[in-house]
Design an enzyme around this catalytic site. Structure first.
Site, PDB file in Angstrom:
ATOM      1  N   ASN A 167      -6.862  -2.210   3.320  1.00 11.98           N
ATOM      2  CA  ASN A 167      -7.897  -3.049   2.714  1.00 11.98           C
ATOM      3  C   ASN A 167      -9.015  -3.387   3.681  1.00 11.98           C
ATOM      4  O   ASN A 167     -10.126  -3.718   3.257  1.00 11.98           O
ATOM      5  CB  ASN A 167      -7.269  -4.347   2.209  1.00 11.98           C
ATOM      6  CG  ASN A 167      -6.319  -4.114   1.055  1.00 11.98           C
ATOM      7  OD1 ASN A 167      -6.728  -3.629   0.009  1.00 11.98           O
ATOM      8  ND2 ASN A 167      -5.050  -4.453   1.240  1.00 11.98           N
ATOM      9  N   TYR A 204      10.582   0.052  -9.217  1.00 14.36           N
ATOM     10  CA  TYR A 204       9.528  -0.724  -9.881  1.00 14.36           C
ATOM     11  C   TYR A 204       9.584  -0.466 -11.381  1.00 14.36           C
ATOM     12  O   TYR A 204       9.950   0.624 -11.830  1.00 14.36           O
ATOM     13  CB  TYR A 204       8.164  -0.307  -9.334  1.00 14.36           C
ATOM     14  CG  TYR A 204       7.248  -1.451  -8.962  1.00 14.36           C
ATOM     15  CD1 TYR A 204       7.715  -2.542  -8.239  1.00 14.36           C
ATOM     16  CD2 TYR A 204       5.899  -1.428  -9.303  1.00 14.36           C
ATOM     17  CE1 TYR A 204       6.876  -3.581  -7.882  1.00 14.36           C
ATOM     18  CE2 TYR A 204       5.032  -2.456  -8.936  1.00 14.36           C
ATOM     19  CZ  TYR A 204       5.533  -3.537  -8.235  1.00 14.36           C
ATOM     20  OH  TYR A 204       4.697  -4.559  -7.873  1.00 14.36           O
ATOM     21  N   ASP A 233       0.994   2.104  -0.238  1.00 12.24           N
ATOM     22  CA  ASP A 233       1.329   1.721   1.139  1.00 12.24           C
ATOM     23  C   ASP A 233       2.730   1.133   1.214  1.00 12.24           C
ATOM     24  O   ASP A 233       3.485   1.404   2.159  1.00 12.24           O
ATOM     25  CB  ASP A 233       0.288   0.751   1.703  1.00 12.24           C
ATOM     26  CG  ASP A 233       0.073  -0.491   0.846  1.00 12.24           C
ATOM     27  OD1 ASP A 233       0.448  -0.477  -0.356  1.00 12.24           O
ATOM     28  OD2 ASP A 233      -0.480  -1.471   1.361  1.00 12.24           O
ATOM     29  N   THR A 242      -6.042 -30.493  12.644  1.00  9.61           N
ATOM     30  CA  THR A 242      -6.242 -29.669  11.447  1.00  9.61           C
ATOM     31  C   THR A 242      -6.136 -28.178  11.752  1.00  9.61           C
ATOM     32  O   THR A 242      -5.586 -27.413  10.952  1.00  9.61           O
ATOM     33  CB  THR A 242      -7.614 -29.989  10.830  1.00  9.61           C
ATOM     34  OG1 THR A 242      -7.684 -31.386  10.540  1.00  9.61           O
ATOM     35  CG2 THR A 242      -7.818 -29.211   9.545  1.00  9.61           C
TER      36      THR A 242
END
Length: 263
Positions: free
Chosen positions: A10, A96, A105, A191
């Site tokens: 990506n 799947y 991938d 933070t």
């Protein structure tokens, strides 16, 4: 019989040139470029390479990106092949619901992991059951955590955002939350550390949860293999035994190419 493996992700394209198309082959050269710089490959990284005898690619960035890479490959008179997810390949059975919709991938990384398991435990053929299941983790733009049983069947897996996506989502949805990257801490007191720690523990928590699911399913501790450009960031805080294998997708492509030549 040199072999060029290409992994288009990506964010970056990664490539590796091997002396032969088989797992464990000597690595001759390798590199990576950001996707916006793909047009530099033929006149840059690839210009002085010897022409490969075969090319296999793994692409999750779409057809337009594939065509851009194919234009660069015109440097050599070699026709690239591109992996597609199928119901079975390289010792992996794709569980799947719709096999072709599994990210290529993820499929190739599973094949690489299966090769590692078989090679490590002495199984001679992909048809043999190894004595160990595998958890296959990829840490990149997105994070995937996939489970293989000892027979090489893909049982299922998780997809979650990587660090960068998490931070951008928080910046976009929370006023004033633009701070430098911090450190991972058990009890963050600023933070920056809170953001970095939160993202890291979200990822490691998902990995550890899937590890528990798989161990319960198969009755033994699976071999956990981690890969991806950000794997080194997550590895120190992952509290289960695991190994970083940077070449896992390339190992999968080598296994696929070797299997094709043996047919």
């Amino acid at each position: 019989m040199s072999f060029l493996a290409i992994d288009i992700g990506n964010t970056r394209l990664k490539w590796a040139l091997y002396a032969s198309p088989q797992p464990g082959a000597s690595l001759l050269a390798h590199g990576a470029v950001f996707l916006e710089n793909i047009e530099t490959l033929a006149d840059g990284d690839w210009r002085d390479l010897p022409a490969p005898h075969s090319v296999l690619g793994c692409n999750v960035a779409g057809d337009a990106m594939r065509r851009r890479v194919e234009e660069q490959l015109e440097l050599w008179e070699v026709e690239p092949r591109w992996v597609v997810a199928s119901s079975h390949a390289g010792g992996v059975t794709n569980g799947y619901d719709v096999p072709g919709r599994l990210g290529v991938d993820r499929f190739v990384a599973q094949i690489g992991a299966r090769w590692h398991v078989l090679n490590r435990f002495g199984a001679k053929t992909e048809a043999e059951s190894a004595p160990c299941a595998a958890l296959v983790v990829m840490i990149g733009t997105a994070v995937t955590v996939d489970a293989l049983d000892a027979s090489g069947r893909f049982l299922g897996g998780l997809i979650l955002p990587g660090h960068g996506i998490m931070l951008r989502a928080l910046e976009g949805g929370t006023a004033g939350l633009r701070v430098p990257t911090g450190e991972v801490s058990e009890f963050p007191t600023n933070t920056s550390d809170a953001l970095t720690s939160g993202g890291t523990y979200a990822i490691t928590g998902a990995i550890e949860r899937m590890h528990r699911h798989l161990e319960k399913r198969v009755g033994h501790r699976p071999l956990t293999l981690m890969t991806g450009g950000a794997g080194w960031k997550v590895s120190p805080t992952l509290e289960i035994p695991h190994e970083l294998v940077e070449s896992l997708i390339f190992d999968g492509m080598l296994a696929l190419q070797s299997h094709k030549l043996a047919l």
